[in-house]
Design a protein around this motif. Structure first.
Motif, PDB file in Angstrom:
ATOM      1  N   THR A 408       0.853  -1.183   0.000  1.00  0.00           N
ATOM      2  CA  THR A 408       0.000   0.000   0.000  1.00  0.00           C
ATOM      3  C   THR A 408       0.889   1.234   0.000  1.00  0.00           C
ATOM      4  O   THR A 408       1.827   1.332   0.806  1.00  0.00           O
ATOM      5  CB  THR A 408      -0.922   0.030   1.222  1.00  0.00           C
ATOM      6  OG1 THR A 408      -1.822  -1.077   1.146  1.00  0.00           O
ATOM      7  CG2 THR A 408      -1.740   1.312   1.276  1.00  0.00           C
ATOM      8  N   MET A 409       0.606   2.157  -0.884  1.00  0.00           N
ATOM      9  CA  MET A 409       1.456   3.341  -1.021  1.00  0.00           C
ATOM     10  C   MET A 409       1.649   4.050   0.325  1.00  0.00           C
ATOM     11  O   MET A 409       0.722   4.139   1.132  1.00  0.00           O
ATOM     12  CB  MET A 409       0.879   4.303  -2.046  1.00  0.00           C
ATOM     13  CG  MET A 409      -0.487   4.875  -1.719  1.00  0.00           C
ATOM     14  SD  MET A 409      -1.169   5.931  -3.031  1.00  0.00           S
ATOM     15  CE  MET A 409      -0.320   7.488  -2.727  1.00  0.00           C
ATOM     16  N   ASN A 410       2.852   4.538   0.529  1.00  0.00           N
ATOM     17  CA  ASN A 410       3.194   5.262   1.751  1.00  0.00           C
ATOM     18  C   ASN A 410       2.903   6.741   1.510  1.00  0.00           C
ATOM     19  O   ASN A 410       3.771   7.510   1.099  1.00  0.00           O
ATOM     20  CB  ASN A 410       4.663   5.034   2.104  1.00  0.00           C
ATOM     21  CG  ASN A 410       5.019   5.591   3.473  1.00  0.00           C
ATOM     22  OD1 ASN A 410       4.400   6.545   3.944  1.00  0.00           O
ATOM     23  ND2 ASN A 410       6.015   4.993   4.097  1.00  0.00           N
ATOM     24  N   THR A 411       1.661   7.127   1.753  1.00  0.00           N
ATOM     25  CA  THR A 411       1.224   8.482   1.430  1.00  0.00           C
ATOM     26  C   THR A 411       2.008   9.525   2.206  1.00  0.00           C
ATOM     27  O   THR A 411       2.360  10.584   1.674  1.00  0.00           O
ATOM     28  CB  THR A 411      -0.287   8.623   1.709  1.00  0.00           C
ATOM     29  OG1 THR A 411      -0.972   7.516   1.133  1.00  0.00           O
ATOM     30  CG2 THR A 411      -0.835   9.911   1.123  1.00  0.00           C
ATOM     31  N   GLN A 412       2.289   9.241   3.458  1.00  0.00           N
ATOM     32  CA  GLN A 412       3.041  10.203   4.270  1.00  0.00           C
ATOM     33  C   GLN A 412       4.438  10.421   3.703  1.00  0.00           C
ATOM     34  O   GLN A 412       4.905  11.569   3.592  1.00  0.00           O
ATOM     35  CB  GLN A 412       3.130   9.731   5.716  1.00  0.00           C
ATOM     36  CG  GLN A 412       3.939  10.682   6.602  1.00  0.00           C
ATOM     37  CD  GLN A 412       3.880  10.315   8.071  1.00  0.00           C
ATOM     38  OE1 GLN A 412       3.090   9.479   8.481  1.00  0.00           O
ATOM     39  NE2 GLN A 412       4.709  10.968   8.871  1.00  0.00           N
ATOM     40  N   LYS A 413       5.108   9.350   3.331  1.00  0.00           N
ATOM     41  CA  LYS A 413       6.462   9.479   2.776  1.00  0.00           C
ATOM     42  C   LYS A 413       6.437  10.277   1.479  1.00  0.00           C
ATOM     43  O   LYS A 413       7.298  11.141   1.246  1.00  0.00           O
ATOM     44  CB  LYS A 413       7.037   8.082   2.525  1.00  0.00           C
ATOM     45  CG  LYS A 413       8.448   8.095   1.951  1.00  0.00           C
ATOM     46  CD  LYS A 413       8.965   6.677   1.756  1.00  0.00           C
ATOM     47  CE  LYS A 413      10.357   6.669   1.148  1.00  0.00           C
ATOM     48  NZ  LYS A 413      10.851   5.272   0.928  1.00  0.00           N
ATOM     49  N   LEU A 414       5.452  10.014   0.637  1.00  0.00           N
ATOM     50  CA  LEU A 414       5.343  10.749  -0.619  1.00  0.00           C
ATOM     51  C   LEU A 414       5.077  12.229  -0.373  1.00  0.00           C
ATOM     52  O   LEU A 414       5.656  13.097  -1.031  1.00  0.00           O
ATOM     53  CB  LEU A 414       4.236  10.134  -1.481  1.00  0.00           C
ATOM     54  CG  LEU A 414       4.483   8.709  -1.984  1.00  0.00           C
ATOM     55  CD1 LEU A 414       3.224   8.147  -2.631  1.00  0.00           C
ATOM     56  CD2 LEU A 414       5.649   8.664  -2.956  1.00  0.00           C
ATOM     57  N   TYR A 415       4.194  12.528   0.565  1.00  0.00           N
ATOM     58  CA  TYR A 415       3.878  13.931   0.863  1.00  0.00           C
ATOM     59  C   TYR A 415       5.093  14.642   1.437  1.00  0.00           C
ATOM     60  O   TYR A 415       5.429  15.755   1.017  1.00  0.00           O
ATOM     61  CB  TYR A 415       2.710  14.000   1.853  1.00  0.00           C
ATOM     62  CG  TYR A 415       2.229  15.402   2.124  1.00  0.00           C
ATOM     63  CD1 TYR A 415       1.292  16.000   1.293  1.00  0.00           C
ATOM     64  CD2 TYR A 415       2.701  16.133   3.213  1.00  0.00           C
ATOM     65  CE1 TYR A 415       0.839  17.294   1.526  1.00  0.00           C
ATOM     66  CE2 TYR A 415       2.263  17.428   3.465  1.00  0.00           C
ATOM     67  CZ  TYR A 415       1.330  18.006   2.616  1.00  0.00           C
ATOM     68  OH  TYR A 415       0.896  19.290   2.863  1.00  0.00           O
ATOM     69  N   ASP A 416       5.744  14.015   2.397  1.00  0.00           N
ATOM     70  CA  ASP A 416       6.895  14.649   3.051  1.00  0.00           C
ATOM     71  C   ASP A 416       8.053  14.870   2.078  1.00  0.00           C
ATOM     72  O   ASP A 416       8.849  15.804   2.249  1.00  0.00           O
ATOM     73  CB  ASP A 416       7.362  13.796   4.231  1.00  0.00           C
ATOM     74  CG  ASP A 416       6.399  13.848   5.407  1.00  0.00           C
ATOM     75  OD1 ASP A 416       5.574  14.786   5.472  1.00  0.00           O
ATOM     76  OD2 ASP A 416       6.463  12.937   6.259  1.00  0.00           O
ATOM     77  N   SER A 417       8.161  13.999   1.059  1.00  0.00           N
ATOM     78  CA  SER A 417       9.271  14.118   0.107  1.00  0.00           C
ATOM     79  C   SER A 417       8.914  14.990  -1.102  1.00  0.00           C
ATOM     80  O   SER A 417       9.697  15.074  -2.055  1.00  0.00           O
ATOM     81  CB  SER A 417       9.688  12.725  -0.384  1.00  0.00           C
ATOM     82  OG  SER A 417       8.650  12.135  -1.141  1.00  0.00           O
TER      83      SER A 417
END
Length: 643
Positions: A408-417
């Motif tokens: 499942t996509m790591n939405t937090q990691k994508l947003y933070d990066s």
């Protein structure tokens, strides 16, 4: 409005939004307050002093020649805004919401952009009905708190033209209500494309009509819902790989290896009849979906194997294209022939990227085919190479996947990066080519029995909003992911999102009585029979994801669906006898939804399995309880409580 949203969300957004002025925003505008808390964030905002307040007397004043805008306005004022606000074509007055369509602005606003002006009245102006519609999505969020909106103006135009969601209803059946809720939520976030890999019940090839399909009427219904919310629906039948739902009963079309062993998922593209068979399915499905684009997949044709194991492919490539040709040329030619076929019907073609390794040196792939790039590595062509060739390319990266029972996509990691559509799996682009169309998240049912529809819906909430923010391209709405999530959950779902009561009865013990004094009761061998005059009772217990478990008061076992043919773990065989087994909190096949009977079922409730989406029915020959398309109505009016 729908819910109060003071406190934490406002504080989190203020920290991020007050940190810097938006492009084109003056210091005096900043003094009037931060940009409104909406998702995706507005590309540009100029604030002024004061507020607009929506009152019960407000009307929706429409200034457009497009009847579509007026239709949208009636829904907007009638069911989406709090209260009922009539639509008028008369002159707007103070306090009204004005929807204006001005085609002369298309050069500035494009097909989807809009302006909002908040003063004595609240005005949305766009070049098209879609732009006006997206403006109303923002208005709903502006007024979400208490019917008040800060005065100011905005110009909001998306950065990318394709902002998508993909749902593989491949093998399994995803319910129509689930799709409708998804599309309402997509529209609230200005997402404009829905890809569905789903099987239409075929008259061309009735052998493929086993469960998992959508009737043609259901396909048309889904297409109508998509059009209602300004979403382009793109259907897919995967080919030449992953075709087992179609080739299962067509051994003559299955690709056979050098030992004669057939591969049920693979179409033998060395045979001329393979293209004729596939395009016959395409023509039937396209007509049902009414689509302007077609997706043929074309992924993982040789997954777990290699071309040398199928020498007939090399032989056919040599026969058609000469000694320098390879099976990759035959593969590219098959795609090109499908492209030619769909273009003849005025449509465009899309494929996944993983079959493109650059080894088709004799037959180039048509350059008008949109390539959705989801994976890289090895010899697979990089996005930059595909873009340099002038091909339309969409970012459908694996990092944007949501898999039942898997990644499942790591939405937090994508947003933070600060992820953007420029970042693919194996390459980050340094510039933004015009033929980079956008990005999409993809939902896959690899372990279909691992999660219910409601669980998938819940875990999709934040990815939808992240993807919308990343592809619309406005400024980051919060400095941290926690602030972003707080804002998203405070704004909530679309205003007419059907968050229905999914547990309509209280926990308790019930006698599931069907017409004719029949009721469910466990039979020998943990089967479940419909027994006339039985006193069997079942304890209904609501689950956390909006279903019920049904436990037999006689045996202590739970109603389950474990028999019959399975696809990706989902029990999808119509007519398969139900079972009763040891109760398990993790067994999703033991979860059941209770729906009001109707549509010819009579009164009472229909019991539907959360995974198969098949209902509890009665086998005609012996009365046993089975998985059924139509289902059996239980109870003359409702479930009868055991006293």
């Amino acid at each position: 409005m729908r819910k109060a949203r003071r406190g934490a969300a406002a504080a989190a957004a203020l920290v991020a939004l007050c940190a810097a002025l938006l492009p084109g925003q003056s210091a005096s505008a900043a003094d009037a307050g931060p940009p409104p808390e909406v998702l995706p964030a507005l590309r540009e905002w100029h604030g002024t002093a004061g507020e607009f307040t929506l009152t019960d007397r407000a009307r929706i004043a429409v200034d457009a020649r497009d009847g579509r805008t007026e239709s949208d306005a009636r829904r907007f004022g009638g069911t989406e805004l709090t209260g009922h606000h009539p639509v008028t074509r008369g002159r707007a007055r103070a306090g009204d919401v004005v929807l204006r369509q001005d085609p002369s602005l298309k050069g500035e606003l494009g097909a989807e952009g809009y302006r909002i002006s908040v003063g004595d009245r609240l005005t949305v102006t766009a070049a098209t009905s879609t732009g006006v519609f997206y403006g109303t999505r923002t208005v709903l969020q502006l007024l979400n708190d208490d019917g008040r909106a800060a005065r100011g103006s905005a110009t909001d135009v998306p950065a990318y033209r394709e902002r998508g969601v993909g749902v593989c209803a491949c093998y399994i059946h995803v319910s129509l209500p689930w799709f409708e809720r998804l599309m309402k939520d997509m529209a609230s976030q200005k997402l404009n494309q829905l890809w569905i890999e789903g099987k239409v019940k075929s008259d061309v090839d009735p052998k493929t009509a086993f469960w998992g399909y959508y009737t043609k009427a259901e396909a048309r219904q889904l297409a109508a819902v998509a059009a209602k919310y300004h979403i382009e629906l793109i259907p897919e039948i995967n080919s030449p790989g992953h075709m087992d739902p179609y080739l299962e009963n067509h051994p003559e079309l299955q690709l056979k290896d050098k030992d004669g062993t057939p591969s049920a998922p693979r179409l033998d593209i060395s045979k001329p009849e393979a293209l004729a068979y596939y395009t016959s399915l395409v023509d039937e499905a396209v007509k049902a979906w009414g689509a302007k684009q077609w997706h043929m997949g074309a992924d993982e044709y040789m997954i777990g194997s290699a071309y040398p194991n199928y020498p007939q492919l090399q032989a056919e490539a040599t026969k058609r294209f000469g000694d320098k040709a390879s099976p990759d040329d035959l593969f590219a030619d098959f795609i090109n022939q499908v492209d030619t076929h769909v273009k003849a019907g005025g449509r465009t073609l899309r494929i996944w990227n993983d079959g493109l390794a650059g080894k088709n040196t004799v037959v180039p792939l048509d350059r008008d085919i949109t390539v959705e790039h989801w994976t890289g590595g090895g010899s697979i062509e990089k996005p930059s190479a595909l873009l340099a060739e002038g091909r339309p390319v969409m970012n459908s990266a694996y990092s944007l996947y949501l898999v039942r029972g898997g990644f499942t996509m790591n939405t937090q990691k994508l947003y933070d990066s600060d992820w953007t559509p420029l970042r693919f799996e194996d390459e980050t682009l340094t510039g933004r080519p015009a033929n980079l169309t956008g990005a999409k998240i993809s939902l896959w049912p690899d372990s279909a029995a691992a999660e219910t529809e409601n669980e998938v819906e819940a875990k999709t909430f934040m990815p939808l909003r992240f993807l919308a923010q990343a592809t619309w391209g406005g400024p980051k709405p919060a400095a941290t992911y926690a602030g972003f999530e707080t804002l998203a959950r405070t704004l909530g779902h679309a205003p007419d999102w059907a968050n229905t009561d999914r547990t309509p009865v209280a926990d308790g013990t019930y006698r599931l009585t069907a017409p004719g004094a029949k009721s469910l009761a466990p039979a020998a061998g943990s089967g479940v029979a419909l027994v006339r005059g039985s006193t069997a009772a079942w304890t209904a217990t609501a689950t956390t994801d909006g279903y019920y478990t049904l436990k037999s008061a006689e045996s202590g076992q739970c109603l389950d669906a474990t028999r019959g043919k399975r696809y990706l773990g989902a029990p999808l065989e119509v007519g398969a006898e139900l079972s009763a087994g040891t109760c398990s909190a993790t067994a999703r096949t033991q979860r059941w939804q209770l729906e009001p009977a109707g549509n010819g079922h009579g009164h009472g409730v229909v019991i539907r399995n959360a995974i198969s989406q098949l209902a509890v029915g009665e086998r005609e020959t012996d009365g046993a309880a089975v998985q059924s398309l139509t289902g059996q109505a239980f109870g003359p009016q409702a479930l009868g409580t055991v006293s």
